[in-house]
Write a protein that holds these residues in place. Structure first.
Motif, PDB file in Angstrom:
ATOM      1  N   THR A  73      49.590  45.114  26.473  1.00  0.00           N
ATOM      2  CA  THR A  73      50.679  44.361  25.868  1.00  0.00           C
ATOM      3  C   THR A  73      50.129  43.003  25.425  1.00  0.00           C
ATOM      4  O   THR A  73      49.242  42.440  26.057  1.00  0.00           O
ATOM      5  N   HIS A  74      50.649  42.499  24.309  1.00  0.00           N
ATOM      6  CA  HIS A  74      50.040  41.315  23.710  1.00  0.00           C
ATOM      7  C   HIS A  74      51.094  40.449  23.028  1.00  0.00           C
ATOM      8  O   HIS A  74      52.165  40.925  22.645  1.00  0.00           O
TER       9      HIS A  74
ATOM     10  N   ASP B 142      47.792  43.079  36.501  1.00  0.00           N
ATOM     11  CA  ASP B 142      48.366  41.737  36.509  1.00  0.00           C
ATOM     12  C   ASP B 142      47.520  40.717  35.755  1.00  0.00           C
ATOM     13  O   ASP B 142      47.992  39.630  35.452  1.00  0.00           O
ATOM     14  N   GLU B 143      46.259  41.041  35.482  1.00  0.00           N
ATOM     15  CA  GLU B 143      45.361  40.056  34.869  1.00  0.00           C
ATOM     16  C   GLU B 143      45.735  39.806  33.413  1.00  0.00           C
ATOM     17  O   GLU B 143      45.816  40.729  32.613  1.00  0.00           O
ATOM     18  N   VAL B 144      45.947  38.523  33.069  1.00  0.00           N
ATOM     19  CA  VAL B 144      46.269  38.114  31.704  1.00  0.00           C
ATOM     20  C   VAL B 144      45.050  37.430  31.100  1.00  0.00           C
ATOM     21  O   VAL B 144      44.472  36.515  31.697  1.00  0.00           O
ATOM     22  N   HIS B 145      44.649  37.888  29.909  1.00  0.00           N
ATOM     23  CA  HIS B 145      43.544  37.276  29.185  1.00  0.00           C
ATOM     24  C   HIS B 145      44.120  36.292  28.165  1.00  0.00           C
ATOM     25  O   HIS B 145      44.926  36.676  27.315  1.00  0.00           O
TER      26      HIS B 145
ATOM     27  N   LYS C 238      46.543  44.400  30.294  1.00  0.00           N
ATOM     28  CA  LYS C 238      46.521  45.864  30.369  1.00  0.00           C
ATOM     29  C   LYS C 238      47.727  46.346  31.169  1.00  0.00           C
ATOM     30  O   LYS C 238      48.025  45.819  32.245  1.00  0.00           O
ATOM     31  N   ILE C 239      48.429  47.351  30.625  1.00  0.00           N
ATOM     32  CA  ILE C 239      49.604  47.903  31.295  1.00  0.00           C
ATOM     33  C   ILE C 239      49.222  48.406  32.691  1.00  0.00           C
ATOM     34  O   ILE C 239      48.204  49.073  32.878  1.00  0.00           O
TER      35      ILE C 239
END
Length: 372
Positions: A339-340, A317-320, A313-314
């Motif tokens: 962003t993906h 910091d958390e990346v899934h 999510k813009i």
């Protein structure tokens, strides 16, 4: 370049405005704001001095004590005015008031009086002031039980709770993205407008909203079907609903495979709307994407090979991370403002199907590049 500061930049409307201004970096420079500045006059003055424009969004909407809401909102306006006066600021100040100004409640009273304080400042200091009277705002990432009934309904429907209608009245609504566009238009005009009624973009009964959201739950959340979207309002409502689905708890969604001696058949997507379908091949080690959309609905479906799909999510910091394998075909949908990317992490060519709800238009691509 116009230097813009937003009090309440991490709030519902503030965060959308902050990130949208970031898409116009050649025109606007964002001046960082922290809520602690209200507790330190020197910090608040330092912030105000840097700003050509101050958008005052910091406010309290709900609390057990109506008196506390009133006192908090008035205090924040007075502190801002005091800083504008101490710094002899000529900034253009925009204030988000509410359609509740004329209602018999202390929240509405705090908004009306706050706008009047800022009018007095503008008249006495030759400042520029835009008093925006805003209808009910809805959109992605609103706080349930706080920002709007739509936020509450979306949260409940995606978290095994049952929505309840207390008053089935007709509500005038504006999508947060539309409100942000209105604020940016006001910033560019730089003209006094002490009392401006921001036009609503939809008028709908609460029960009609709940009916649409329930349809989205049954078709999309439970079955993966993209529902029919008959208007811009319904697209905005659908994207709002999708924002309350926690990606790490929902994706990837495995397809149903139908297999016989000929091979297998997998239905990728069932549509109530059209759009564009495409597919790609990606060689090992290559990453595609690293961009985000603010309105588009998009699905990635891996049908052969091994892939890592990542979402962030813009502004966070958390990346899934989602690992998909063509031996068990699955999909991940891309929420707006996430962003993906997709990377081939296998040893063979990766085959991916893509669906998006609108054909690509290079003049209005709604595609913004940022590394996950």
């Amino acid at each position: 370049m116009i230097k813009v500061g937003i009090t309440g930049q991490n709030g519902f409307v503030g965060s959308h405005l902050y990130h949208t201004l970031g898409l116009c970096s050649e025109e606007f420079q964002r001046i960082e704001f922290r809520k602690e500045y209200f507790e330190t006059p020197e910090k608040l003055d330092e912030f105000v001095k840097q700003c050509d424009v101050v958008v005052h969004l910091a406010a309290m909407n709900r609390h057990q004590s109506q008196d506390f809401i009133y006192e908090t909102n008035i205090r924040l306006v007075k502190q801002l005015v005091a800083s504008l006066e101490r710094t002899a600021s000529k900034a253009h100040v925009l204030f988000s008031s509410s359609s509740q100004e004329e209602r018999d409640n202390l929240y509405g009273k705090s908004k009306r009086e706050g706008r009047e304080f800022l009018i007095n400042w503008a008249e006495s200091s030759a400042g520029i002031f835009s008093g925006m009277i805003v209808p009910n705002v809805f959109g992605p990432f609103g706080q349930p039980y706080y920002n709007s009934f739509i936020a509450t309904f979306c949260h409940q429907l995606t978290h095994v709770e049952t929505p309840k209608i207390d008053n089935d009245g007709s509500v005038k609504l504006i999508y947060v993205g539309e409100l942000v566009e209105e604020i940016i238009r006001k910033i560019r005009k730089r003209k006094n407008n002490f009392s401006y009624q921001v036009p609503h973009t939809a008028s709908v009964k609460v029960s009609e909203v709940l009916s649409l959201l329930t349809d989205y739950k049954e078709k999309y959340f439970e079955k993966g079907e993209i529902p029919q979207l008959n208007s811009t309002f319904e697209l905005n409502l659908f994207n709002t609903f999708r924002s309350y689905i926690v990606p790490k708890n929902y994706f990837p969604v495995k397809f149903t495979q139908h297999t016989d001696d000929r091979g297998s058949f997998v239905e990728i997507i069932r549509l109530g709307i059209g759009g564009q379908v495409s597919f790609s091949t990606t060689v090992p080690g290559i990453t595609r994407g690293n961009h985000y959309h603010t309105r588009k609905v998009e699905r990635f479906a891996v049908i052969r090979g091994k892939a890592l799909i990542q979402l962030r999510k813009i502004g966070t910091d958390e990346v899934h991370d989602f690992y998909l394998d063509g031996d068990e075909p699955a999909y991940v949908d891309m929420p707006i403002w996430y962003t993906h990317n997709i990377k081939n992490i296998g040893d063979e060519v990766l085959y991916t199907n893509f669906w998006i709800n609108e054909p690509y238009d290079p003049e209005d691509a709604d595609t913004y590049f940022e590394e996950v």
